[in-house]
Scaffold this motif. Structure first.
Motif, mmCIF file in Angstrom:
data_model
loop_
_atom_site.group_PDB
_atom_site.id
_atom_site.type_symbol
_atom_site.label_atom_id
_atom_site.label_comp_id
_atom_site.label_asym_id
_atom_site.label_seq_id
_atom_site.Cartn_x
_atom_site.Cartn_y
_atom_site.Cartn_z
ATOM 1 N N TYR A 1 -9.707 -5.005 6.548
ATOM 2 C CA TYR A 1 -9.885 -4.055 7.591
ATOM 3 C C TYR A 1 -9.663 -4.694 9.195
ATOM 4 N N LEU A 2 -10.185 -5.683 9.225
ATOM 5 C CA LEU A 2 -10.405 -6.263 10.608
ATOM 6 C C LEU A 2 -9.074 -6.791 10.918
ATOM 7 N N LEU A 3 -8.597 -7.324 9.965
ATOM 8 C CA LEU A 3 -7.040 -7.993 10.465
ATOM 9 C C LEU A 3 -6.084 -6.982 10.332
ATOM 10 N N THR A 4 -6.056 -6.022 9.581
ATOM 11 C CA THR A 4 -4.811 -5.043 9.519
ATOM 12 C C THR A 4 -5.226 -3.517 10.143
ATOM 13 N N LYS A 5 -6.576 -3.170 10.275
ATOM 14 C CA LYS A 5 -7.014 -2.192 10.861
ATOM 15 C C LYS A 5 -6.230 -0.792 9.840
ATOM 16 N N ARG A 6 -5.849 -0.896 8.877
ATOM 17 C CA ARG A 6 -5.452 0.168 7.838
ATOM 18 C C ARG A 6 -6.724 0.831 7.555
ATOM 19 N N LYS A 7 -6.388 2.417 7.767
ATOM 20 C CA LYS A 7 -7.405 3.143 7.567
ATOM 21 C C LYS A 7 -8.027 3.462 6.355
ATOM 22 N N GLU A 8 -7.089 2.968 5.304
ATOM 23 C CA GLU A 8 -7.601 3.101 3.889
ATOM 24 C C GLU A 8 -8.666 2.246 3.501
ATOM 25 N N ALA A 9 -8.946 1.076 4.070
ATOM 26 C CA ALA A 9 -9.968 0.138 4.197
ATOM 27 C C ALA A 9 -11.361 0.701 4.571
ATOM 28 N N LEU A 10 -10.986 1.423 5.817
ATOM 29 C CA LEU A 10 -12.429 2.049 6.331
ATOM 30 C C LEU A 10 -12.704 3.294 5.555
ATOM 31 N N ILE A 11 -11.720 4.035 4.965
ATOM 32 C CA ILE A 11 -12.346 4.997 3.964
ATOM 33 C C ILE A 11 -12.845 4.349 2.882
ATOM 34 N N TYR A 12 -12.544 3.344 2.510
ATOM 35 C CA TYR A 12 -13.162 2.816 1.146
ATOM 36 C C TYR A 12 -14.629 2.104 1.683
ATOM 37 N N LEU B 1 0.947 -1.299 0.020
ATOM 38 C CA LEU B 1 0.022 0.134 0.043
ATOM 39 C C LEU B 1 0.865 1.264 0.039
ATOM 40 N N SER B 2 2.337 1.072 0.052
ATOM 41 C CA SER B 2 2.829 2.299 -0.025
ATOM 42 C C SER B 2 2.840 3.369 -1.261
#
Ligand code: CTP
Length: 411
Positions: A342-353, A317-318
């Motif tokens: 999202y649940l496994l990585t807590k990456r904010k990009e996934a939540l924004i999507y 994701l860089s």
């Protein structure tokens, strides 16, 4: 509840107060037919447990001491029902009564597990009720109720099931049970969550023993899949936490994920309308062993969730800097897989999507762009992409904005 004689419990009153009039009539008619043709028949398993628990039952199982196929043919000859399905190996019959009521009839049988963890084979059809009961999973699922007229409503409890229901206890019937059929580990947790029961210490020890020393991959995964699907479809997120607290991930050859049931449920609840397979969001947070994913025999749609999850987890994701990049990164993936990611990585990009970008759509279509003067397909594709970029950045909001934007571009 009344006593039929000094030692026999009779639950006719429970049958009368908890089952519909249609079902009561069917039980009555079946009991009379059994008397007439010389069979002994019993309500068995989940339905009896649920009568004691005063819970609605999913299905009705009747067991025939002897051959259920013969008995069901007598019912058909008497024009009481029609046969929908027969399993000629197990001698089980699915029958339909008036008002589309379906009932499963089984022959009493003894089973043998030729290979541990695989489906059992029948060694004897038409054994005694007592022998049939001992092949079952938990004491609470091993109660029978007579349907023959003279003994109607009498409970037969060979294994102490009534006491265990009273004490909310889940107890396996024999020490080899999980080893023969590991799907019972999942069943035990499912019942514990569904009824707020607890497993007795010995049952827990046997489960731990299986998970720590007897695990093997060559088992019937379709049974495990079916039990997991039922468990995660109960709309009870605590069952996910209970699975992890009881190391069910070991059974699936996985690591314990750092996710809580409530987080999963909240995310699912917020996106209920867009998700086809909520139970797979729970399972997807645990299951990652390729061989087992294969063994689960998922449908094409179900499998895509796991393939998408792998693609997302292995991507870099860089290079992702803008909303447009985020959109393009997730757009082809199933929403379930993005939730799992999202649940496994807590990456904010996934939540924004999930929360925002996935809902954004270009409203103009190719035809409308043609009418505005664009001619070839490549131009139209590029314009749609430009509109999308603008929309994702919040510069263009509605269809009128889109039209204005296209006009400025064409100029
Ligand atoms: N059974 C078993 N081992 C299994 C599955 C089922 O011994 N792995 C037995 C149990 O006695 C159970 C009966 O078969 O009560 C019927 O199984 P099923 O319909 O799957 O479950 P129910 O107990 O009826 O529960 P539910 O209400 O969830 O349908």
């Amino acid at each position: 509840m009344q006593k039929a004689n000094k030692n026999t419990l009779n639950i006719t009153d429970k049958i009368k107060s908890q089952l519909s009039q249609d079902i009561q009539t069917i039980l009555d008619v079946c009991g009379k037919a059994a008397d007439l043709y010389g069979f002994k028949i019993f309500l068995i398993g989940g339905i009896v447990r649920d009568l004691f628990l005063e819970k609605e039952s999913f299905d009705i199982d009747i067991t025939v001491e002897g051959n259920a196929t013969d008995f069901c043919h007598k019912l058909v000859d008497s024009k009481l029902c029609k046969i929908l399905q027969v399993n000629s190996d197990l001698k089980t019959v699915k029958v339909q009564f008036p008002n589309n009521i379906e009932i499963d009839f089984a022959s009493t049988r003894q089973e043998f597990y030729p290979r541990r963890g695989h489906l059992p084979v029948v060694v004897r059809i038409g054994c005694t009720l007592e022998e049939d009961v001992y092949r079952r999973d938990f004491t609470i699922n091993s109660l029978a109720v007579s349907l023959n007229k003279k003994t109607f409503g009498n409970v037969i409890d060979y294994v102490g099931g009534i006491d265990d229901i009273k004490h909310k206890k889940l107890k396996i019937l024999h020490d080899n049970s999980f080893n023969e059929d590991p799907s019972r580990i999942i069943r035990g947790l499912k019942f514990a969550a569904r009824f707020s029961f607890h497993r007795d210490e010995h049952t827990k020890e046997l489960q731990e023993k299986y998970q720590n020393t007897q695990l093997h991959k060559d088992i019937s995964w379709s049974r495990i899949k079916s039990e997991i699907k039922q468990s995660f479809s109960l709309e009870n997120h605590k069952i996910f936490d209970m699975f992890l607290a009881n190391n069910v991930e070991k059974l699936l050859y996985a690591q314990k994920p750092d996710v809580k049931g409530l987080e999963i449920k909240t995310l699912i609840d917020n996106h209920k309308a867009e998700i086809d397979f909520p139970w797979l969001v729970y399972l997807g947070c645990i299951l990652n062993d390729k061989e087992i994913i294969e063994a689960f025999c998922f449908t094409r749609q179900e499998k895509k969730i796991f393939t998408d999850k792998d693609i997302l987890l292995s991507a870099n994701l860089s290079m992702i800097n803008s909303n447009y990049d985020i959109y393009k990164f997730f757009e082809k993936r199933t929403l379930e897989s993005v939730l799992i990611y999202y649940l496994l990585t807590k990456r904010k990009e996934a939540l924004i999507y999930i929360e925002k970008l996935s809902k954004i759509r270009v409203e103009l279509n190719g035809e409308e762009l043609k009418e505005m003067g664009l001619t070839d397909g490549k131009q139209i594709g590029e314009m749609l992409d430009k509109i999308l970029r603008k929309k994702l950045n919040g510069n263009v909001i509605n269809k009128a904005d889109e039209i204005n934007f296209v006009k400025t571009q064409i100029k």
